[in-house]
Design an enzyme around this catalytic site. Structure first.
Site, PDB file in Angstrom:
ATOM      1  N   GLY A  82       0.852  -1.188   0.000  1.00  0.00           N
ATOM      2  CA  GLY A  82       0.000   0.000   0.000  1.00  0.00           C
ATOM      3  C   GLY A  82       0.880   1.227   0.000  1.00  0.00           C
ATOM      4  O   GLY A  82       2.066   1.167  -0.367  1.00  0.00           O
ATOM      5  N   TYR A 152       9.255  -3.759   2.714  1.00  0.00           N
ATOM      6  CA  TYR A 152       8.775  -3.790   1.331  1.00  0.00           C
ATOM      7  C   TYR A 152       9.913  -3.663   0.318  1.00  0.00           C
ATOM      8  O   TYR A 152       9.978  -4.401  -0.673  1.00  0.00           O
ATOM      9  CB  TYR A 152       7.759  -2.670   1.124  1.00  0.00           C
ATOM     10  CG  TYR A 152       7.200  -2.568  -0.267  1.00  0.00           C
ATOM     11  CD1 TYR A 152       6.385  -3.569  -0.787  1.00  0.00           C
ATOM     12  CD2 TYR A 152       7.475  -1.455  -1.069  1.00  0.00           C
ATOM     13  CE1 TYR A 152       5.857  -3.471  -2.061  1.00  0.00           C
ATOM     14  CE2 TYR A 152       6.959  -1.351  -2.348  1.00  0.00           C
ATOM     15  CZ  TYR A 152       6.149  -2.360  -2.838  1.00  0.00           C
ATOM     16  OH  TYR A 152       5.636  -2.254  -4.111  1.00  0.00           O
ATOM     17  N   GLN A 223       8.805  17.119   1.447  1.00  0.00           N
ATOM     18  CA  GLN A 223       9.362  15.912   0.849  1.00  0.00           C
ATOM     19  C   GLN A 223       8.942  15.855  -0.622  1.00  0.00           C
ATOM     20  O   GLN A 223       7.855  16.289  -0.983  1.00  0.00           O
ATOM     21  CB  GLN A 223       8.930  14.649   1.611  1.00  0.00           C
ATOM     22  CG  GLN A 223       7.445  14.370   1.671  1.00  0.00           C
ATOM     23  CD  GLN A 223       6.740  14.970   2.877  1.00  0.00           C
ATOM     24  OE1 GLN A 223       7.016  16.107   3.253  1.00  0.00           O
ATOM     25  NE2 GLN A 223       5.822  14.219   3.476  1.00  0.00           N
ATOM     26  N   THR A 224       9.821  15.358  -1.472  1.00  0.00           N
ATOM     27  CA  THR A 224       9.597  15.397  -2.922  1.00  0.00           C
ATOM     28  C   THR A 224       9.400  13.993  -3.496  1.00  0.00           C
ATOM     29  O   THR A 224       9.974  13.018  -3.011  1.00  0.00           O
ATOM     30  CB  THR A 224      10.767  16.073  -3.648  1.00  0.00           C
ATOM     31  OG1 THR A 224      11.995  15.437  -3.278  1.00  0.00           O
ATOM     32  CG2 THR A 224      10.826  17.551  -3.307  1.00  0.00           C
ATOM     33  N   ARG A 289      12.660  11.617  -3.749  1.00  0.00           N
ATOM     34  CA  ARG A 289      12.836  10.509  -4.696  1.00  0.00           C
ATOM     35  C   ARG A 289      12.327  10.924  -6.068  1.00  0.00           C
ATOM     36  O   ARG A 289      11.224  11.446  -6.196  1.00  0.00           O
ATOM     37  CB  ARG A 289      12.075   9.270  -4.218  1.00  0.00           C
ATOM     38  CG  ARG A 289      12.156   8.089  -5.186  1.00  0.00           C
ATOM     39  CD  ARG A 289      11.336   6.909  -4.682  1.00  0.00           C
ATOM     40  NE  ARG A 289      11.923   6.337  -3.470  1.00  0.00           N
ATOM     41  CZ  ARG A 289      11.239   5.658  -2.558  1.00  0.00           C
ATOM     42  NH1 ARG A 289       9.931   5.502  -2.696  1.00  0.00           N
ATOM     43  NH2 ARG A 289      11.849   5.155  -1.517  1.00  0.00           N
TER      44      ARG A 289
END
Length: 338
Positions: A82, A152, A223-224, A289
């Site tokens: 998810g 994950y 945050q990108t 990210r």
């Protein structure tokens, strides 16, 4: 290997990407499409006529052998996953998807499957390269030395290695795409597994409908990320599957935005301006990210190109319609109980 004329299996077909993929494979002329998911059929996001829809748990080895019988190609998208709120709090569940990948690869090898597509993730990338919002776009080689997202990310990176070694040792042709934040209609938008674009759309719609005009944002909003629209994802899957690319490759948009800018876009679509509060204790993932698309352009002469505001407009409209339908159902149920 062309998709047209092949007998194909889609694992995870009841999910967001899997449902869209089933439809696209039919459109591209697959001879037979077998669709498998662990969810009951009435919980699948999409189902299509002419498809062999099956509910089975692919963590079980015998089920993997049953569904791969007579197929030419496997698209392995099945996983327990998810958005960041889910994967940060369910690391063991995410890791258990290794059972699906292991058993599917064994079954594909033994059943004579010609090609195996594996959906990996940008979560495989080394976390030390993602500590700054002003991030340098991630190249494929940045996955090593390995330090992926705990749970994950490790499961996805291990799945990549298994595909590689099954190809080297047994000749099972594999194709691996590292998905970067896929979004679009017919996916999760509530319940805790939704990703940022769907969550923000839902929150903006809720704020507008309730008249509260407030929204909570996880983290500081700086945050990108880059976000890839589902149509681009499907085009990339098709092209990578049919290609000769024998290594993991990025499949993502290179349009980098902050979460605050993501909210700006959704507010503009909704024609509303909200008061923002920031939950600094909530799961927020890495600081930055983005997808470096140099390699996919070199291989395919193509990269995802749907603008974020265009894809979000379609996604917002679908989620809004789903929420309004839900409100009507609740009102009818309340009226019937009186």
């Amino acid at each position: 290997m062309k998709i047209s004329g092949q007998r194909v299996l889609v694992c995870g077909a009841g999910g967001f990407i899997g449902g869209h993929l089933v439809n696209s494979l039919q459109t591209l002329g697959a001879r037979e499409v077998r669709a498998v998911d662990s969810k009951p059929l009435d919980e699948w996001y999409q189902r299509f006529p002419g498809v062999d829809n099956i509910t089975l748990d692919l963590q079980e080895k015998e089920n993997c052998y049953a569904v791969t019988e007579g197929v030419d190609a496997v698209f392995q998208l099945a996983a327990d996953m998810g958005g960041m709120g889910f994967i940060e709090n369910n690391r063991a569940l995410c890791m258990l998807s290794v059972l699906i990948n292991t058993h599917m690869l064994l079954a594909a090898k033994d059943q004579g499957v010609k090609r195996f597509f594996y959906s990996s993730s940008a979560c495989v990338y080394n976390g030390t390269k993602q500590t700054n919002p002003d991030v340098v776009a991630l190249k494929e080689e940045d996955a090593y030395p390995a330090l992926p997202e705990d749970g994950y990310g490790w499961e996805k990176l291990f799945g990549e290695r298994m595909c590689r070694h099954f190809q080297e040792d047994f000749g099972l042709q594999s194709r691996i795409a590292r998905f970067h934040n896929v979004y679009g209609p017919h996916g999760t938008w509530n319940g805790g597994r939704e990703k940022a674009p769907a969550a923000i759309c839902r929150k903006v719609i809720e704020a507008k409908l309730s008249g509260s005009h407030e929204i909570e944002i996880w983290g500081d909003g700086e945050q990108t990320r880059s976000f890839m629209y589902i149509d681009d994802c499907l085009q990339g899957i098709h092209a990578i599957f049919e290609s000769d690319i024998n290594e993991p490759i990025n499949l993502g948009s290179a349009e980098l935005v902050t979460i605050n800018e993501l909210v700006d876009v959704v507010e503009e679509i909704a024609d509303v301006k909200l008061k923002r509060t920031y939950n600094l204790q909530a799961p927020k993932g890495v600081a930055g990210r983005n997808s470096d698309n140099t390699k996919i352009i070199q291989y395919l002469g193509w990269e995802p190109s749907t603008r974020l505001k265009d894809g979000l407009a379609k996604t917002f409209a679908w989620i809004e319609s789903e929420m309004l339908v839900g409100e009507v159902r609740e009102a009818r149920a309340a009226g019937a109980s009186q």
